[in-house]
Design an enzyme around this catalytic site. Structure first.
Site, PDB file in Angstrom:
ATOM      1  N   CYS A 107       0.791  -1.318   0.024  1.00 36.93           N
ATOM      2  CA  CYS A 107       0.031  -0.054   0.010  1.00 36.93           C
ATOM      3  C   CYS A 107       0.797   1.203   0.122  1.00 36.93           C
ATOM      4  CB  CYS A 107      -0.854   0.009   1.231  1.00 36.93           C
ATOM      5  SG  CYS A 107      -2.050  -1.365   1.246  1.00 36.93           S
TER       6      CYS A 107
ATOM      7  N   ASN B  81     -10.262   0.089   0.276  1.00 32.64           N
ATOM      8  CA  ASN B  81      -8.728   0.092   0.195  1.00 32.64           C
ATOM      9  C   ASN B  81      -8.286  -0.546  -0.958  1.00 32.64           C
ATOM     10  OD1 ASN B  81      -6.001  -0.350   0.706  1.00 32.64           O
ATOM     11  ND2 ASN B  81      -6.125  -1.418   2.603  1.00 32.64           N
TER      12      ASN B  81
ATOM     13  N   HIS C 209      -3.459   7.142   3.528  1.00 30.85           N
ATOM     14  CA  HIS C 209      -3.935   5.804   2.902  1.00 30.85           C
ATOM     15  C   HIS C 209      -5.316   5.590   3.358  1.00 30.85           C
ATOM     16  CE1 HIS C 209      -4.176   1.925   1.501  1.00 30.85           C
ATOM     17  NE2 HIS C 209      -3.926   1.227   2.651  1.00 30.85           N
TER      18      HIS C 209
HETATM   19  N1  ACO Z   1     -18.640  -8.850   9.186  1.00 33.34           N
HETATM   20  C1  ACO Z   1     -19.137  -9.251  10.440  1.00 33.34           C
HETATM   21  N2  ACO Z   1     -18.397  -9.666  11.443  1.00 33.34           N
HETATM   22  C2  ACO Z   1     -16.853  -9.705  11.158  1.00 33.34           C
HETATM   23  C3  ACO Z   1     -16.404  -9.369  10.066  1.00 33.34           C
HETATM   24  C4  ACO Z   1     -17.449  -9.088   9.013  1.00 33.34           C
HETATM   25  N3  ACO Z   1     -16.914  -8.654   7.621  1.00 33.34           N
HETATM   26  N4  ACO Z   1     -15.054  -9.505  10.053  1.00 33.34           N
HETATM   27  C5  ACO Z   1     -14.885 -10.047  11.375  1.00 33.34           C
HETATM   28  N5  ACO Z   1     -15.881 -10.080  12.005  1.00 33.34           N
HETATM   29  C6  ACO Z   1     -16.153 -10.713  13.514  1.00 33.34           C
HETATM   30  C7  ACO Z   1     -15.198 -11.438  13.837  1.00 33.34           C
HETATM   31  O1  ACO Z   1     -15.083 -12.514  13.650  1.00 33.34           O
HETATM   32  C8  ACO Z   1     -14.864 -11.105  15.287  1.00 33.34           C
HETATM   33  O2  ACO Z   1     -16.057 -12.046  15.854  1.00 33.34           O
HETATM   34  P1  ACO Z   1     -16.055 -12.872  17.291  1.00 33.34           P
HETATM   35  O3  ACO Z   1     -15.916 -11.429  18.284  1.00 33.34           O
HETATM   36  O4  ACO Z   1     -17.221 -13.453  17.302  1.00 33.34           O
HETATM   37  O5  ACO Z   1     -14.716 -13.427  17.099  1.00 33.34           O
HETATM   38  C9  ACO Z   1     -15.431  -9.738  15.530  1.00 33.34           C
HETATM   39  O6  ACO Z   1     -16.146  -9.356  14.255  1.00 33.34           O
HETATM   40  C10 ACO Z   1     -14.461  -8.983  15.610  1.00 33.34           C
HETATM   41  O7  ACO Z   1     -13.262  -8.931  14.878  1.00 33.34           O
HETATM   42  P2  ACO Z   1     -12.087  -8.085  14.991  1.00 33.34           P
HETATM   43  O8  ACO Z   1     -10.775  -8.793  14.221  1.00 33.34           O
HETATM   44  O9  ACO Z   1     -11.819  -8.286  16.441  1.00 33.34           O
HETATM   45  O10 ACO Z   1     -12.831  -6.610  14.413  1.00 33.34           O
HETATM   46  P3  ACO Z   1     -11.789  -5.327  14.586  1.00 33.34           P
HETATM   47  O11 ACO Z   1     -12.830  -4.604  15.440  1.00 33.34           O
HETATM   48  O12 ACO Z   1     -10.612  -5.651  14.871  1.00 33.34           O
HETATM   49  O13 ACO Z   1     -12.158  -5.041  12.951  1.00 33.34           O
HETATM   50  C11 ACO Z   1     -10.898  -4.898  10.932  1.00 33.34           C
HETATM   51  C12 ACO Z   1     -11.495  -5.750  12.054  1.00 33.34           C
HETATM   52  C13 ACO Z   1     -11.730  -3.873  10.388  1.00 33.34           C
HETATM   53  C14 ACO Z   1     -10.020  -5.542   9.924  1.00 33.34           C
HETATM   54  C15 ACO Z   1      -9.469  -3.930  11.785  1.00 33.34           C
HETATM   55  O14 ACO Z   1      -8.830  -4.851  12.752  1.00 33.34           O
HETATM   56  C16 ACO Z   1      -8.701  -3.280  10.811  1.00 33.34           C
HETATM   57  O15 ACO Z   1      -9.339  -2.266  10.309  1.00 33.34           O
HETATM   58  N6  ACO Z   1      -7.615  -3.357  10.731  1.00 33.34           N
HETATM   59  C17 ACO Z   1      -6.543  -3.087  10.026  1.00 33.34           C
HETATM   60  C18 ACO Z   1      -6.944  -3.591   8.520  1.00 33.34           C
HETATM   61  C19 ACO Z   1      -6.253  -2.793   7.491  1.00 33.34           C
HETATM   62  O16 ACO Z   1      -6.796  -1.667   7.170  1.00 33.34           O
HETATM   63  N7  ACO Z   1      -5.442  -3.076   6.986  1.00 33.34           N
HETATM   64  C20 ACO Z   1      -4.570  -2.718   5.728  1.00 33.34           C
HETATM   65  C21 ACO Z   1      -3.597  -1.704   6.125  1.00 33.34           C
HETATM   66  S1  ACO Z   1      -2.298  -1.885   5.034  1.00 33.34           S
HETATM   67  C22 ACO Z   1      -3.106  -2.375   3.718  1.00 33.34           C
HETATM   68  O17 ACO Z   1      -3.659  -1.193   3.144  1.00 33.34           O
HETATM   69  C23 ACO Z   1      -2.638  -3.577   2.941  1.00 33.34           C
END
Ligand code: ACO
Length: 327
Positions: free
Chosen positions: A113, A284, A254
């Site tokens: 990215c 993204n 980003h």
């Molecule tokens: N829909 C519904 N529920 C979901 C989804 C979805 N799409 N995805 C995950 N869940 C659930 C999980 O299974 C989990 O359930 P559980 O509590 O029963 O186990 C719950 O939601 C919480 O999951 P988390 O992973 O803790 O959710 P979080 O609040 O961390 O959000 C996310 C996840 C959005 C991916 C976040 O961690 C994030 O934004 N991370 C950065 C990712 C990113 O942007 N990366 C790219 C940056 S670098 C680049 O661009 C390549």
């Protein structure tokens, strides 16, 4: 570096097809409410039958038009992508052919990215070496080609698109690329990967693609590093240039996730109205996200003559970087 590198053209392109959160509800166990509150994303554009170089071509043509240049005027092509048309030829070489030109140096670079910011610095190097340089930097990604649409934790996050700029030493009306700062930490690489098909995870003939073929990441850990790295490098490039947050008219981070953008804004004490956000419309788009946002911000009148813009990105590798552009 004695010469002043300028950005003399901007352009972007996203494919027509739109995938909304409602569409994703039909593919995986998710909801518009979950995606919106966790990421801010409402829709993303995805390809139907276009490859990386097809998106790059339209973005490049738009940037050329903006710069009042023809493809024949270009001296170098750098394509930032982790989703090229093929390993060989590179997307940059395919793009060169589609632009109807020959002979000029053309290659891809991959810094995930952060690829666009890395490519800006490489292009700055070409401009420093060659007085007549006109470098096309295009970041183009078909991220959906490496997204597992069975994995709800990743498939809701990404979209496809391309953004392009042209750098030169001359363009009198151009925006000055004042500085670029790049970083990487390979020890964190395992937190965000697309492994399958690489030489460490070679495909054997007839083998089916498995999860390793697609984006995999430890979302919460990536989130924390993204916030910390983007905030720190933004402060570092400001300090290096004797500037403060008040000297920046627009921050273009980003576009991975609205919560990451908000957290970076808070850490930097940046007023939200001075932060450009379009993640809600595109998701993204990896390396393409910053140049798409830069071109769209300019198009929407968010950047006025004299404004100083701070670009900041973070991606797999890990890689991160920042750039200062004075319009
Ligand atoms: N829909 C519904 N529920 C979901 C989804 C979805 N799409 N995805 C995950 N869940 C659930 C999980 O299974 C989990 O359930 P559980 O509590 O029963 O186990 C719950 O939601 C919480 O999951 P988390 O992973 O803790 O959710 P979080 O609040 O961390 O959000 C996310 C996840 C959005 C991916 C976040 O961690 C994030 O934004 N991370 C950065 C990712 C990113 O942007 N990366 C790219 C940056 S670098 C680049 O661009 C390549």
């Amino acid at each position: 570096m004695d010469r002043e590198t300028q950005i003399c053209g901007l352009g972007f392109y996203v494919p027509d097809k739109i995938l909304t959160n409602d569409d994703l509800e039909k593919l995986v166990d998710t909801s518009d409410e979950w995606i919106t509150t966790r990421t801010g994303i409402k829709k993303r554009h995805i390809v139907e039958d276009e490859a990386c170089s097809d998106l790059a071509l339209v973005a490049a043509q738009n940037a050329l038009q903006d710069a009042h240049l023809e493809p024949q005027d270009l001296t170098h092509i750098i394509t930032a992508t982790f989703t090229p048309d093929s390993y060989i030829p590179s997307a940059a070489c395919v793009l060169q052919k589609k632009l109807g030109i020959k002979d000029i140096p053309s290659c891809d670079i991959n810094a995930a990215c952060t690829g666009f910011i890395y490519a800006l610095d490489l292009a700055r190097g070409f401009c420093a070496l060659y007085a007549d340089a006109k470098v096309l930097v295009v970041a183009s990604e078909v991220v959906t080609s490496r997204v597992n649409f069975n994995d709800r934790s990743t498939c809701v996050l990404f979209g496809d698109g391309a953004g392009a700029v042209i750098l030169s030493n001359s363009g009198e009306d151009g925006a000055v690329l004042e500085d670029v700062l790049l970083k990487a930490d390979g020890s964190l690489g395992e937190l965000l990967t697309v492994k399958g098909g690489g030489s460490a995870y070679p495909l054997t003939f007839g083998q089916k693609a498995d999860e390793d073929f697609f984006v995999q990441m430890q979302g919460q850990t990536v989130f924390k590093h993204a916030v910390r790295s983007m905030s720190n490098i933004a402060l570092e490039i400001l300090k290096k240039n004797n500037l403060s947050v008040e000297d920046i008219n627009l921050l273009i981070p980003h576009q991975a996730n609205n919560r990451i953008i908000e957290a970076v804004g808070k850490k930097l004490e940046f007023p939200p109205e001075k932060i450009f956000v379009n993640v809600q419309d595109y998701g993204n788009t990896s390396a393409a996200s910053v140049p798409i946002a830069l071109a769209e911000a300019k198009q929407k009148g968010r950047i006025a003559p004299g404004d100083r813009v701070l670009l900041v990105a973070f991606g797999g590798g890990f890689t991160w970087g920042a750039a200062l552009v004075k319009f």
